[in-house]
Design a protein around this motif. Structure first.
Motif, mmCIF file in Angstrom:
data_model
loop_
_atom_site.group_PDB
_atom_site.id
_atom_site.type_symbol
_atom_site.label_atom_id
_atom_site.label_comp_id
_atom_site.label_asym_id
_atom_site.label_seq_id
_atom_site.Cartn_x
_atom_site.Cartn_y
_atom_site.Cartn_z
ATOM 1 N N SER A 161 0.821 -1.202 0.000
ATOM 2 C CA SER A 161 0.000 0.000 0.000
ATOM 3 C C SER A 161 0.859 1.257 0.000
ATOM 4 O O SER A 161 0.582 2.223 -0.733
ATOM 5 C CB SER A 161 -0.927 -0.004 1.219
ATOM 6 O OG SER A 161 -1.762 -1.141 1.234
ATOM 7 N N LEU A 162 1.904 1.269 0.813
ATOM 8 C CA LEU A 162 2.812 2.417 0.852
ATOM 9 C C LEU A 162 3.520 2.607 -0.484
ATOM 10 O O LEU A 162 3.689 3.737 -0.962
ATOM 11 C CB LEU A 162 3.839 2.231 1.971
ATOM 12 C CG LEU A 162 3.329 2.406 3.401
ATOM 13 C CD1 LEU A 162 4.351 1.874 4.396
ATOM 14 C CD2 LEU A 162 3.036 3.872 3.686
ATOM 15 N N LEU A 163 3.930 1.504 -1.081
ATOM 16 C CA LEU A 163 4.593 1.568 -2.382
ATOM 17 C C LEU A 163 3.643 2.124 -3.442
ATOM 18 O O LEU A 163 4.023 2.995 -4.240
ATOM 19 C CB LEU A 163 5.084 0.180 -2.782
ATOM 20 C CG LEU A 163 5.779 0.060 -4.152
ATOM 21 C CD1 LEU A 163 6.990 0.979 -4.234
ATOM 22 C CD2 LEU A 163 6.175 -1.399 -4.413
ATOM 23 N N ALA A 164 2.399 1.623 -3.439
ATOM 24 C CA ALA A 164 1.410 2.102 -4.410
ATOM 25 C C ALA A 164 1.116 3.589 -4.211
ATOM 26 O O ALA A 164 1.032 4.354 -5.177
ATOM 27 C CB ALA A 164 0.121 1.286 -4.278
ATOM 28 N N GLU A 165 0.971 3.998 -2.945
ATOM 29 C CA GLU A 165 0.711 5.405 -2.642
ATOM 30 C C GLU A 165 1.875 6.287 -3.099
ATOM 31 O O GLU A 165 1.674 7.371 -3.670
ATOM 32 C CB GLU A 165 0.481 5.574 -1.149
ATOM 33 C CG GLU A 165 0.394 7.011 -0.659
ATOM 34 C CD GLU A 165 -0.837 7.741 -1.149
ATOM 35 O OE1 GLU A 165 -0.817 8.982 -1.172
ATOM 36 O OE2 GLU A 165 -1.822 7.064 -1.504
ATOM 37 N N GLY A 166 3.085 5.830 -2.860
ATOM 38 C CA GLY A 166 4.257 6.594 -3.262
ATOM 39 C C GLY A 166 4.362 6.752 -4.771
ATOM 40 O O GLY A 166 4.603 7.856 -5.272
ATOM 41 N N VAL A 167 4.170 5.665 -5.496
ATOM 42 C CA VAL A 167 4.241 5.719 -6.963
ATOM 43 C C VAL A 167 3.128 6.609 -7.510
ATOM 44 O O VAL A 167 3.343 7.393 -8.452
ATOM 45 C CB VAL A 167 4.152 4.302 -7.554
ATOM 46 C CG1 VAL A 167 4.057 4.363 -9.080
ATOM 47 C CG2 VAL A 167 5.367 3.469 -7.149
ATOM 48 N N LEU A 168 1.937 6.518 -6.926
ATOM 49 C CA LEU A 168 0.812 7.364 -7.350
ATOM 50 C C LEU A 168 1.145 8.845 -7.158
ATOM 51 O O LEU A 168 0.948 9.667 -8.068
ATOM 52 C CB LEU A 168 -0.437 7.005 -6.548
ATOM 53 C CG LEU A 168 -1.646 7.949 -6.696
ATOM 54 C CD1 LEU A 168 -2.138 7.969 -8.136
ATOM 55 C CD2 LEU A 168 -2.769 7.526 -5.743
ATOM 56 N N SER A 169 1.663 9.189 -5.994
ATOM 57 C CA SER A 169 1.961 10.594 -5.698
ATOM 58 C C SER A 169 3.072 11.142 -6.597
ATOM 59 O O SER A 169 3.013 12.300 -7.035
ATOM 60 C CB SER A 169 2.357 10.740 -4.228
ATOM 61 O OG SER A 169 1.276 10.389 -3.378
ATOM 62 N N ILE A 170 4.077 10.314 -6.880
ATOM 63 C CA ILE A 170 5.145 10.746 -7.784
ATOM 64 C C ILE A 170 4.586 10.989 -9.186
ATOM 65 O O ILE A 170 4.915 11.987 -9.837
ATOM 66 C CB ILE A 170 6.271 9.702 -7.830
ATOM 67 C CG1 ILE A 170 7.024 9.655 -6.486
ATOM 68 C CG2 ILE A 170 7.252 10.003 -8.961
ATOM 69 C CD1 ILE A 170 8.034 8.542 -6.378
ATOM 70 N N SER A 171 3.728 10.086 -9.647
ATOM 71 C CA SER A 171 3.136 10.230 -10.976
ATOM 72 C C SER A 171 2.292 11.497 -11.075
ATOM 73 O O SER A 171 2.347 12.217 -12.077
ATOM 74 C CB SER A 171 2.277 9.005 -11.305
ATOM 75 O OG SER A 171 3.050 7.827 -11.296
ATOM 76 N N VAL A 172 1.510 11.777 -10.028
ATOM 77 C CA VAL A 172 0.669 12.975 -10.015
ATOM 78 C C VAL A 172 1.539 14.232 -10.070
ATOM 79 O O VAL A 172 1.263 15.171 -10.831
ATOM 80 C CB VAL A 172 -0.230 12.994 -8.767
ATOM 81 C CG1 VAL A 172 -0.874 14.359 -8.573
ATOM 82 C CG2 VAL A 172 -1.306 11.927 -8.871
#
Length: 201
Positions: A161-172
């Motif tokens: 979940s943390l990894l997914a959240e991090g990748v999402l925020s970087i992409s945004v």
């Protein structure tokens, strides 16, 4: 013309915080025996800083007005949760997964709405944002429901979940935060206000 310092700070800060979240996620996936108390201290400090950066981003008024549009309330919530984790880590452990799951689910929903707005705005990578938002929201929901037994399995799920959240925020941050050196103040808002006024006549 106005300074782009706050926008640049918010963008770079968001990327750095998101990268840190991803790093912690990878660590938990590889080492699920990590101490929950220590994790509360680490996440508490990170979430507090991340929340402050999100609030700064909200007030920075970047060109597209997409990435930080929900971050006044969400940033304040992250900072509050982070402070609680720092001040009462032992008491927070019992609700750690549920609270983090709610945060990830909420952010996934916010980013889904943002991706839809980005599509209307003409941002080419809106589909990537919506896909990552769906993945993050699903991971958050699983954290809340915890369908897997065992502390290690839940810790691995938290790491994912943390990894997914991090990748999402970087992409945004990379796809939707645009910094223009000589950006006019509130140019988009002025155009929107003028157009709205013409429609009301």
């Amino acid at each position: 013309m106005r300074s782009t310092k706050s926008i640049r700070t918010a963008k770079i800060g968001s990327i750095m915080m998101a990268a840190a979240l991803s790093g912690i996620g990878v660590m938990l996936i590889l080492f699920p025996e990590f101490s929950a108390t220590t994790l509360c201290y680490v996440l508490g400090g990170l979430l507090t800083a991340y929340g402050i950066i999100k609030v700064v981003g909200y007030f920075s008024k970047d060109l597209y007005r997409l990435a930080f549009q929900y971050d006044l309330a969400y940033g304040a919530l992250l900072a509050a949760v982070g402070l609680i984790m720092l001040l009462h880590p032992e008491g927070f452990i019992a609700v750690l997964y549920i609270v983090m799951g709610i945060l990830f689910l909420a952010d996934g929903l916010f980013k889904t709405q943002m991706a839809i707005d980005a599509k209307r705005f003409g941002v080419g990578k809106w589909w990537l944002i919506i896909a990552l938002a769906a993945l993050t929201g699903l991971a958050g929901l699983l954290l809340i429901l915890r369908p897997f037994d065992g502390a290690k399995a839940v810790m691995i799920l938290l790491g994912i979940s943390l990894l997914a959240e991090g990748v999402l925020s970087i992409s945004v941050a990379l796809c939707t935060v645009k910094i223009i050196r000589h950006q006019q103040p509130d140019s988009i808002e002025a155009i929107y206000t003028e157009t709205k006024g013409d429609q009301e006549v």
